[in-house]
Design an enzyme around this catalytic site. Structure first.
Site, PDB file in Angstrom:
ATOM      1  N   GLY A  74     -43.239  57.966  38.067  1.00  0.00           N
ATOM      2  CA  GLY A  74     -44.235  57.257  37.735  1.00  0.00           C
ATOM      3  C   GLY A  74     -44.922  58.211  37.074  1.00  0.00           C
ATOM      4  N   HIS A 131     -53.664  47.964  53.882  1.00  0.00           N
ATOM      5  CA  HIS A 131     -54.295  48.506  52.519  1.00  0.00           C
ATOM      6  C   HIS A 131     -54.046  46.922  51.435  1.00  0.00           C
ATOM      7  CE1 HIS A 131     -56.002  49.885  49.016  1.00  0.00           C
ATOM      8  NE2 HIS A 131     -54.749  49.917  48.222  1.00  0.00           N
TER       9      HIS A 131
END
Ligand code: APR
Length: 319
Positions: free
Chosen positions: A9, A175
């Site tokens: 990425g 998260h």
């Protein structure tokens, strides 16, 4: 010998990771992206800053998984970020597919690396990544706790007008909106946060606002940016994990790791404090939580479990 970090990425976080790694001269960098031009362009741009920074590392951009061979560390940010109004959980379906492909690429080309996942929804994506890749649990971790803790410490530091490096705290759990800033574990210049509350240096309402702002810290930035999500602080947090591994620093850091009974949680990834050194996740630190912290932590775990159940419905191979 020079180390190698591959970044899967090469978007906003990937590019920032590459730049930070170059400035710190941590390792040579391979920027991988399905969009080959982005990986190549960013690698070249950062490499061209070495005449100014003096950095001696090599950078390449690629869309070929063969180039990640023998990486010491792999950091994954491949995926789609949030748009305004979206939760991290809304990214599940699309990022799950992407992570399956990434896991194959790692398994086939660099299975001995220490793998740090940043793609959201973090806890479930890192769990899927470990299952798809078959890499050992101690070598597959998720980055979230350092970022969430850093946000919490920053907000406290501004409120109290105390340098952020004098604030010791951590955020655990999943998260997401249920993450748990550990108030009873928080110390400001060696003094407990509860003492600050007792002495009236911060009031309960203000503290609740800071906790809430921390939980929504990512969304606040998504709303400002309109296109994409936070990338400077997430990248800095990922680099801290990579550095602790590469230099065997054995730092205690809050990370998403596989729990096998610790904190009363079994067979699930979630954020807890761990030691990261040359063997990956070397130890899980079990803090003594207050009753209230325990309750919030388990609420957060429940949210991760529910989302993982949703993931199993999308891909039955995760069962
Ligand atoms: N393989 C490799 N790279 C991919 C793939 C894939 N299958 N699919 C998409 N990508 C790449 C995109 O081409 C893009 O360059 O991933 C990159 C993601 O970059 P950004 O869109 O800029 O997103 P970023 O802000 O870096 O966040 C990435 O991290 O924090 C999380 O929620 C965030 O899930 C998101 C991820």
């Amino acid at each position: 010998m020079k180390k190698k970090i591959s970044l899967i990425g090469a978007g906003q976080i990937g590019g920032t990771l590459a730049h930070l790694i170059a400035l710190k001269e941590l390792a040579d960098v391979v920027l991988f992206d399905v969009a080959e031009g982005i990986a190549k362009g960013k690698a070249l741009d950062i490499a061209q800053s070495s005449g100014v920074s003096g950095s001696k590392i090599n950078l390449i951009g690629t869309n070929n998984y063969k180039d990640i061979k023998n990486s010491d560390v792999i950091i994954i940010t491949a995926g789609v970020p949030r748009k305004p109004g979206m939760t991290r959980d809304d990214l599940l379906g699309i990022n799950l597919k992407i992570i399956k492909e990434v896991a194959e690429g790692i398994k086939n080309n660099s299975p001995n690396s220490f793998v740090i996942c940043i793609t959201n929804p973090l806890d479930v994506i890192v769990m899927a990544l470990q299952k798809y890749s078959g890499l050992p649990h101690n070598m597959v971790v998720g980055m979230a706790g350092i970022l969430d803790s850093s946000r919490f410490k920053y907000f406290l530091s501004k409120q109290l007008d105390i340098p952020v490096n004098k604030i010791n705290s951590l955020v655990l759990g999943g998260h997401g909106d249920t993450m748990v800033p550990m108030l009873e574990q928080t110390e400001i210049d060696g003094v407990s946060l509860s003492k600050f509350l007792k002495d009236g240096k911060i009031d309960k309402k203000k503290l609740e606002e800071i906790v809430d702002r921390t939980r929504k810290g990512g969304a606040e930035i998504v709303k400002f940016l309109q296109k994409g999500s936070a990338f400077y602080a997430p990248a800095a947090s990922g680099v801290e994990m990579a550095e602790s591994y590469l230099k065997d620093q054995k730092k205690q850091l809050p990370c998403a790791v596989y729990l096998q009974g610790e904190y009363g949680v079994k067979n699930l990834y979630a954020g807890v404090p761990v030691i990261i050194g040359a063997s990956g996740v070397e130890k899980i630190i079990e803090l003594k939580l207050s009753d209230e912290e325990k309750k919030s932590f388990h609420q957060s775990i429940k949210a991760v479990e529910d989302l993982f159940s949703a993931a199993k419905k999308i891909d039955t191979n995760l069962n």
